[in-house]
Design a protein around this motif. Structure first.
Motif, PDB file in Angstrom:
ATOM      1  N   GLY A   1       0.823  -1.208   0.000  1.00 48.30           N
ATOM      2  CA  GLY A   1       0.000   0.000   0.000  1.00 48.30           C
ATOM      3  C   GLY A   1       0.856   1.256   0.000  1.00 48.30           C
ATOM      4  O   GLY A   1       0.534   2.241  -0.681  1.00 48.30           O
ATOM      5  N   GLY A   2       1.948   1.237   0.771  1.00 48.23           N
ATOM      6  CA  GLY A   2       2.876   2.371   0.764  1.00 48.23           C
ATOM      7  C   GLY A   2       3.478   2.577  -0.613  1.00 48.23           C
ATOM      8  O   GLY A   2       3.617   3.712  -1.090  1.00 48.23           O
ATOM      9  N   ALA A   3       3.832   1.464  -1.274  1.00 45.72           N
ATOM     10  CA  ALA A   3       4.389   1.549  -2.623  1.00 45.72           C
ATOM     11  C   ALA A   3       3.343   2.078  -3.614  1.00 45.72           C
ATOM     12  O   ALA A   3       3.636   2.929  -4.460  1.00 45.72           O
ATOM     13  CB  ALA A   3       4.901   0.177  -3.069  1.00 45.72           C
ATOM     14  N   ILE A   4       2.116   1.594  -3.488  1.00 47.60           N
ATOM     15  CA  ILE A   4       1.051   2.028  -4.407  1.00 47.60           C
ATOM     16  C   ILE A   4       0.799   3.530  -4.276  1.00 47.60           C
ATOM     17  O   ILE A   4       0.734   4.257  -5.263  1.00 47.60           O
ATOM     18  CB  ILE A   4      -0.268   1.249  -4.135  1.00 47.60           C
ATOM     19  CG1 ILE A   4      -0.118  -0.234  -4.508  1.00 47.60           C
ATOM     20  CG2 ILE A   4      -1.435   1.874  -4.897  1.00 47.60           C
ATOM     21  CD1 ILE A   4      -1.330  -1.098  -4.124  1.00 47.60           C
ATOM     22  N   VAL A   5       0.668   4.010  -3.048  1.00 44.16           N
ATOM     23  CA  VAL A   5       0.307   5.421  -2.846  1.00 44.16           C
ATOM     24  C   VAL A   5       1.450   6.341  -3.281  1.00 44.16           C
ATOM     25  O   VAL A   5       1.229   7.523  -3.594  1.00 44.16           O
ATOM     26  CB  VAL A   5      -0.135   5.683  -1.382  1.00 44.16           C
ATOM     27  CG1 VAL A   5       1.058   5.835  -0.449  1.00 44.16           C
ATOM     28  CG2 VAL A   5      -1.046   6.917  -1.300  1.00 44.16           C
ATOM     29  N   ALA A   6       2.685   5.786  -3.307  1.00 46.18           N
ATOM     30  CA  ALA A   6       3.839   6.580  -3.741  1.00 46.18           C
ATOM     31  C   ALA A   6       4.056   6.488  -5.248  1.00 46.18           C
ATOM     32  O   ALA A   6       5.011   7.056  -5.768  1.00 46.18           O
ATOM     33  CB  ALA A   6       5.094   6.116  -3.005  1.00 46.18           C
TER      34      ALA A   6
ATOM     35  N   ALA B   1       4.789   3.768  -7.057  1.00 42.50           N
ATOM     36  CA  ALA B   1       5.804   2.802  -7.483  1.00 42.50           C
ATOM     37  C   ALA B   1       5.259   1.938  -8.620  1.00 42.50           C
ATOM     38  O   ALA B   1       4.054   1.661  -8.665  1.00 42.50           O
ATOM     39  CB  ALA B   1       6.198   1.921  -6.295  1.00 42.50           C
ATOM     40  N   ASP B   2       6.150   1.511  -9.511  1.00 40.12           N
ATOM     41  CA  ASP B   2       5.685   0.678 -10.625  1.00 40.12           C
ATOM     42  C   ASP B   2       5.440  -0.762 -10.153  1.00 40.12           C
ATOM     43  O   ASP B   2       5.715  -1.113  -9.010  1.00 40.12           O
ATOM     44  CB  ASP B   2       6.669   0.723 -11.802  1.00 40.12           C
ATOM     45  CG  ASP B   2       8.037   0.149 -11.458  1.00 40.12           C
ATOM     46  OD1 ASP B   2       8.133  -0.702 -10.548  1.00 40.12           O
ATOM     47  OD2 ASP B   2       9.025   0.575 -12.097  1.00 40.12           O
ATOM     48  N   LYS B   3       4.920  -1.582 -11.049  1.00 38.01           N
ATOM     49  CA  LYS B   3       4.508  -2.946 -10.674  1.00 38.01           C
ATOM     50  C   LYS B   3       5.675  -3.786 -10.156  1.00 38.01           C
ATOM     51  O   LYS B   3       5.524  -4.564  -9.210  1.00 38.01           O
ATOM     52  CB  LYS B   3       3.846  -3.659 -11.865  1.00 38.01           C
ATOM     53  CG  LYS B   3       2.464  -3.121 -12.211  1.00 38.01           C
ATOM     54  CD  LYS B   3       1.411  -3.494 -11.147  1.00 38.01           C
ATOM     55  CE  LYS B   3       0.089  -2.746 -11.365  1.00 38.01           C
ATOM     56  NZ  LYS B   3      -0.806  -2.818 -10.189  1.00 38.01           N
ATOM     57  N   ASP B   4       6.863  -3.627 -10.774  1.00 34.24           N
ATOM     58  CA  ASP B   4       8.030  -4.383 -10.302  1.00 34.24           C
ATOM     59  C   ASP B   4       8.391  -3.991  -8.873  1.00 34.24           C
ATOM     60  O   ASP B   4       8.695  -4.850  -8.035  1.00 34.24           O
ATOM     61  CB  ASP B   4       9.254  -4.122 -11.215  1.00 34.24           C
ATOM     62  CG  ASP B   4       9.140  -4.908 -12.518  1.00 34.24           C
ATOM     63  OD1 ASP B   4       8.223  -5.755 -12.614  1.00 34.24           O
ATOM     64  OD2 ASP B   4       9.956  -4.660 -13.420  1.00 34.24           O
ATOM     65  N   ALA B   5       8.369  -2.696  -8.622  1.00 37.13           N
ATOM     66  CA  ALA B   5       8.706  -2.226  -7.285  1.00 37.13           C
ATOM     67  C   ALA B   5       7.636  -2.684  -6.283  1.00 37.13           C
ATOM     68  O   ALA B   5       7.947  -3.078  -5.152  1.00 37.13           O
ATOM     69  CB  ALA B   5       8.828  -0.704  -7.279  1.00 37.13           C
ATOM     70  N   GLN B   6       6.372  -2.644  -6.707  1.00 38.91           N
ATOM     71  CA  GLN B   6       5.303  -3.146  -5.823  1.00 38.91           C
ATOM     72  C   GLN B   6       5.531  -4.623  -5.490  1.00 38.91           C
ATOM     73  O   GLN B   6       5.323  -5.057  -4.357  1.00 38.91           O
ATOM     74  CB  GLN B   6       3.927  -2.967  -6.475  1.00 38.91           C
ATOM     75  CG  GLN B   6       3.441  -1.528  -6.547  1.00 38.91           C
ATOM     76  CD  GLN B   6       2.071  -1.417  -7.218  1.00 38.91           C
ATOM     77  OE1 GLN B   6       1.260  -2.340  -7.174  1.00 38.91           O
ATOM     78  NE2 GLN B   6       1.818  -0.280  -7.857  1.00 38.91           N
ATOM     79  N   ALA B   7       5.980  -5.378  -6.506  1.00 45.27           N
ATOM     80  CA  ALA B   7       6.226  -6.809  -6.292  1.00 45.27           C
ATOM     81  C   ALA B   7       7.382  -7.003  -5.310  1.00 45.27           C
ATOM     82  O   ALA B   7       7.351  -7.920  -4.472  1.00 45.27           O
ATOM     83  CB  ALA B   7       6.518  -7.502  -7.618  1.00 45.27           C
TER      84      ALA B   7
END
Lengths: 320, 320
Positions: free
Chosen positions: B217-222, B224-230
């Motif tokens: 969720g922190g990655a999404i709200v910032a 971040a792309d899909k790889d970084a979210q993964a």
């Protein structure tokens, strides 16, 4: 909840009301069944069998699906896609069903029967019922979040926010809290009678908010503009009030055999109801006014809104 | 939940971990306090006092706010706005707090104390606790739906869907159901021991899913792309597992005075834990592997991820 009034009671000029109500109920049943399938969806690890079974028990196989009907017919008024409106209807129905599961718990209203069969905590157990309710509420927001509900994320987020406001602290859950407080649950069982304004606030939250959301949610998903959404809000508000007055009248004057549940229960519980405050005749007049108010709210939409007018009359007519 | 390990236990090279954990906790406390204000927001009719009071009791004034910390630091890794990440943290904290309120109920774990004070149903009553939990869960989705969380509705809807999947039938609630079933709650109190794979599934749902959501969720709200979210998903998965193993180790070998609650309770309850399956030494080795796994997941981000590496070590170190 809706009583057991037969469709045949609906007057002529019903705009095909009984058939359309049944059609939404059938489509809703199929959709809920699919949403409560055994296979996990993306982001889920597993769907534990007992929990899923309890969620299905609590939401399948019953009810007129009046809230989904309102969502679908409100959307139809603006030419909205039926499948999308049914997703909104499914979300609101999951919230409605979870609220019944939690309200029936021993710590709440302690009811053993609903619609003639054991309540969820009787059919399973209290822990399972609590968790099934929690999971149904969560699923409602899951459903609204899916692209299937609407391709535009902004529309879906509008729906999420509107449902959250209608369901939580300032809506349905808050209304249930006010109702329990009025019964004296937090004051050694000494009822705390509400005046008319407080009763209206409690009822507008406990039952009104979700009915209002159904109408507004249908308008939102169909892309209706703000003015049209406001008209549906007025319609839903009047229908919600009528729904509650009709329910109270059924309890006060209904015949137990017709109503399908014990009547006169509210008086015994010192429940806050408008019938107690206005009397039976006063409540009947108020009901007629509310139907007129609902009809007026959708007057600008002409004959297309006949079905919503029929729905308002249906709500009122189930009181006798 | 996090034990009472003192910050001083964290080793050098902690990337300012204790200060940053405290800073998120303080900001989260202020935000939750504001979100649980007395004034109704748009779409709410009223905020009933007793219900609001119980929601505040259940969510304010306690806890390390480790989930919000993960959300804020995951977002910081991508240069995300802190205020937005705190909204994500608030949402996940409301879900965490509601789950504790419902889990503590007599029909569930029947706990009278949490963090040294009466549980919500003891401080209020069972009905109020059920409703407060329901309203906190609803509020979590309300928070994610607000423009304040992110101006782009698509980002908010991603968060809504991810939180719903992490929290419901296929996540936290489902995991609690599997745990109760393993205790034998639905089989006349005859424990149904889980094997290692089933225990891992249960734990990944019951506690892992929400910790994983915090990171993703922190990655999404910032943004971040899909790889970084993964990558954050892998990090959160490892941290979630480490969290559970450390908790089990604390229960198995911890000293009650240090841990701050009764220890050895899991063995008495025949609870499914990895320590029971792997033994204390095996669990300690697994814990070290999980920390390495968490560190490896964020390796591509270089020194910016030092704080997340320190967090993983913190989770593991609280086990002794």
């Amino acid at each position: 909840m809706l009583g057991n009034t037969k469709h045949a009671d609906v007057a002529a000029g019903d705009a095909g009301f009984p058939e359309r109500l049944d059609a939404v109920a059938a489509d809703t049943e199929s959709l809920l069944d699919r949403l409560l399938g055994a296979a996990p969806v993306a982001g889920e690890r597993a769907r534990p069998g007992r929990l899923l079974e309890a969620m299905r028990y609590a939401s399948l196989g019953g009810g007129k699906r009046f809230r989904p009907f309102l969502a679908v017919e409100a959307a139809a008024l603006f030419g909205g896609d039926r499948a999308r409106a049914l997703m909104v209807g499914a979300a609101v129905e999951f919230v409605h069903c979870y609220s019944l599961v939690h309200d029936d718990l021993p710590a709440m209203d302690n009811d053993d029967l609903r619609r003639g069969r054991p309540t969820t905590h009787k059919a399973f157990d209290d822990a399972t019922a609590i968790l099934a309710g929690d999971a149904l509420l969560t699923l409602a927001f899951d459903v609204l979040g899916r692209p299937e509900t609407h391709p535009d994320a902004a529309v879906r987020i509008d729906l999420v926010l509107a449902l959250a406001r209608a369901s939580g602290l300032g809506g349905m859950v808050g209304g249930q809290m006010l109702d329990l407080a009025a019964e004296g649950r937090f004051n050694g069982n000494v009822p705390q009678p509400l005046d008319r304004a407080a009763t209206e606030t409690m009822e507008s939250m406990k039952t009104g908010a979700l009915l209002r959301f159904s109408c507004v949610g249908g308008a939102i998903v169909a892309g209706a503009d703000k003015d049209a959404q406001a008209a549906l809000d007025r319609y839903g508000t009047a229908v919600g009030k009528a729904f509650q007055v009709a329910d109270d009248l059924l309890d006060a004057v209904g015949d137990a055999a017709t109503v399908g549940k014990a009547t006169g229960k509210d008086a015994g519980l010192h429940k806050a109801t408008l019938v107690r405050i206005m009397g039976v005749d006063g409540a009947r007049r108020a009901l007629a006014d509310l139907v007129a108010e609902a009809e007026a709210a959708v007057a600008p939409f002409g004959p297309k809104a006949d079905i919503l007018r029929a729905a308002a009359r249906f709500v009122a007519e189930r009181s006798h």
